[in-house]
Design a protein around this motif. Sequence first.
Motif, PDB file in Angstrom:
ATOM      1  N   UNK A 179       0.811  -1.152   0.000  1.00 24.07           N
ATOM      2  CA  UNK A 179       0.000   0.000   0.000  1.00 24.07           C
ATOM      3  C   UNK A 179       0.875   1.244   0.000  1.00 24.07           C
ATOM      4  N   UNK A 180       0.520   2.153  -0.875  1.00 26.70           N
ATOM      5  CA  UNK A 180       1.308   3.372  -0.994  1.00 26.70           C
ATOM      6  C   UNK A 180       0.771   4.436  -0.059  1.00 26.70           C
ATOM      7  N   UNK A 181       1.671   5.175   0.468  1.00 21.32           N
ATOM      8  CA  UNK A 181       1.279   6.294   1.290  1.00 21.32           C
ATOM      9  C   UNK A 181       1.453   7.584   0.494  1.00 21.32           C
ATOM     10  N   UNK A 182       0.447   8.437   0.601  1.00 18.99           N
ATOM     11  CA  UNK A 182       0.529   9.727  -0.079  1.00 18.99           C
ATOM     12  C   UNK A 182       1.093  10.766   0.875  1.00 18.99           C
ATOM     13  N   UNK A 183       1.949  11.537   0.325  1.00 22.26           N
ATOM     14  CA  UNK A 183       2.536  12.606   1.108  1.00 22.26           C
ATOM     15  C   UNK A 183       1.515  13.739   1.208  1.00 22.26           C
ATOM     16  N   UNK A 184       1.408  14.326   2.379  1.00 19.05           N
ATOM     17  CA  UNK A 184       0.477  15.427   2.576  1.00 19.05           C
ATOM     18  C   UNK A 184       1.056  16.686   1.929  1.00 19.05           C
ATOM     19  N   UNK A 185       0.199  17.412   1.147  1.00 28.38           N
ATOM     20  CA  UNK A 185       0.650  18.589   0.434  1.00 28.38           C
ATOM     21  C   UNK A 185       0.768  19.786   1.381  1.00 28.38           C
ATOM     22  N   UNK A 186       1.738  20.643   1.069  1.00 31.06           N
ATOM     23  CA  UNK A 186       1.904  21.851   1.859  1.00 31.06           C
ATOM     24  C   UNK A 186       0.866  22.879   1.415  1.00 31.06           C
ATOM     25  N   UNK A 187       0.751  23.908   2.207  1.00 34.89           N
ATOM     26  CA  UNK A 187      -0.201  24.976   1.899  1.00 34.89           C
ATOM     27  C   UNK A 187       0.133  25.621   0.558  1.00 34.89           C
ATOM     28  N   UNK A 188       1.409  25.871   0.314  1.00 29.19           N
ATOM     29  CA  UNK A 188       1.804  26.504  -0.944  1.00 29.19           C
ATOM     30  C   UNK A 188       1.446  25.643  -2.138  1.00 29.19           C
ATOM     31  N   UNK A 189       1.633  24.355  -2.026  1.00 31.82           N
ATOM     32  CA  UNK A 189       1.306  23.460  -3.140  1.00 31.82           C
ATOM     33  C   UNK A 189      -0.203  23.450  -3.404  1.00 31.82           C
ATOM     34  N   UNK A 190      -1.008  23.411  -2.354  1.00 28.89           N
ATOM     35  CA  UNK A 190      -2.457  23.451  -2.530  1.00 28.89           C
ATOM     36  C   UNK A 190      -2.903  24.790  -3.132  1.00 28.89           C
ATOM     37  N   UNK A 191      -2.287  25.908  -2.677  1.00 29.80           N
ATOM     38  CA  UNK A 191      -2.637  27.224  -3.207  1.00 29.80           C
ATOM     39  C   UNK A 191      -2.291  27.310  -4.689  1.00 29.80           C
ATOM     40  N   UNK A 192      -1.112  26.849  -5.071  1.00 31.38           N
ATOM     41  CA  UNK A 192      -0.696  26.919  -6.478  1.00 31.38           C
ATOM     42  C   UNK A 192      -1.607  26.070  -7.364  1.00 31.38           C
ATOM     43  N   UNK A 193      -2.026  24.921  -6.883  1.00 33.49           N
ATOM     44  CA  UNK A 193      -2.922  24.069  -7.670  1.00 33.49           C
ATOM     45  C   UNK A 193      -4.293  24.731  -7.846  1.00 33.49           C
ATOM     46  N   UNK A 194      -4.802  25.334  -6.778  1.00 33.78           N
ATOM     47  CA  UNK A 194      -6.090  26.029  -6.876  1.00 33.78           C
ATOM     48  C   UNK A 194      -5.959  27.267  -7.765  1.00 33.78           C
ATOM     49  N   UNK A 195      -4.828  27.983  -7.664  1.00 34.02           N
ATOM     50  CA  UNK A 195      -4.626  29.184  -8.483  1.00 34.02           C
ATOM     51  C   UNK A 195      -4.544  28.836  -9.961  1.00 34.02           C
ATOM     52  N   UNK A 196      -3.901  27.698 -10.296  1.00 31.63           N
ATOM     53  CA  UNK A 196      -3.792  27.279 -11.696  1.00 31.63           C
ATOM     54  C   UNK A 196      -5.173  27.013 -12.296  1.00 31.63           C
ATOM     55  N   UNK A 197      -6.094  26.495 -11.481  1.00 34.63           N
ATOM     56  CA  UNK A 197      -7.447  26.246 -11.977  1.00 34.63           C
ATOM     57  C   UNK A 197      -8.215  27.547 -12.203  1.00 34.63           C
ATOM     58  N   UNK A 198      -7.933  28.581 -11.408  1.00 35.40           N
ATOM     59  CA  UNK A 198      -8.651  29.847 -11.520  1.00 35.40           C
ATOM     60  C   UNK A 198      -7.985  30.855 -12.453  1.00 35.40           C
ATOM     61  N   UNK A 199      -6.710  30.647 -12.761  1.00 36.24           N
ATOM     62  CA  UNK A 199      -5.950  31.642 -13.522  1.00 36.24           C
ATOM     63  C   UNK A 199      -6.543  31.903 -14.904  1.00 36.24           C
ATOM     64  N   UNK A 200      -6.823  30.890 -15.686  1.00 30.99           N
ATOM     65  CA  UNK A 200      -7.341  31.086 -17.042  1.00 30.99           C
ATOM     66  C   UNK A 200      -8.731  31.725 -17.053  1.00 30.99           C
TER      67      UNK A 200
END
Length: 167
Positions: free
Chosen positions: A1-22
């Motif tokens: 079973x693979x464990x997922x690394x928990x994302x940092x705040x900056x990584x979550x913000x950048x992912x959300x920003x990429x969805x809203x940028x366009x």
Amino acid sequence: MEQRRQQTYEERFLRAYERLEKPLFRLILIGFALILIGQLALSTPQGRQFLSATDRMEGQRSAGVMPAAATEKSNAKLTIRAIEPKGSLAKVWVEVNGVPAGNFHNAEATVSVKQGDVVTVDTSELPGVYRFEVDHDNPEISYPVPGMLVEAMEGQLAEVGPVHFMK
């Protein structure tokens, strides 16, 4: 079973920003285009009639003449006297609406005025301070009042002000 690394705040913000940028960029471009189109439409009379309620409510344009001044038929004479004349006043001009209308002979000048005329005394060619008294015998004139004093100095005009008639 693979464990997922928990994302940092900056990584979550950048992912959300990429969805809203366009979509945000498209929204800003559409808004800018609408502003340009609106300004172009307001630069034409037909566009102003369509987009602006103010033009529809103001009425028809006149030929640049104020109705009160165009219908006013009252004329009067103002006499401007120098108080304590200092030498020759031949270079002192009385102007009506910026146009020379008379100069001083025997320490006084008389000019014809109408409703709304701005009367000034030009002493710019003479050094020193000059005082003048405005006089008239027309009871219809509410301003300037008889006996009003004005003062002119080097480089300045003495403004008697716009002439007002009682209605």
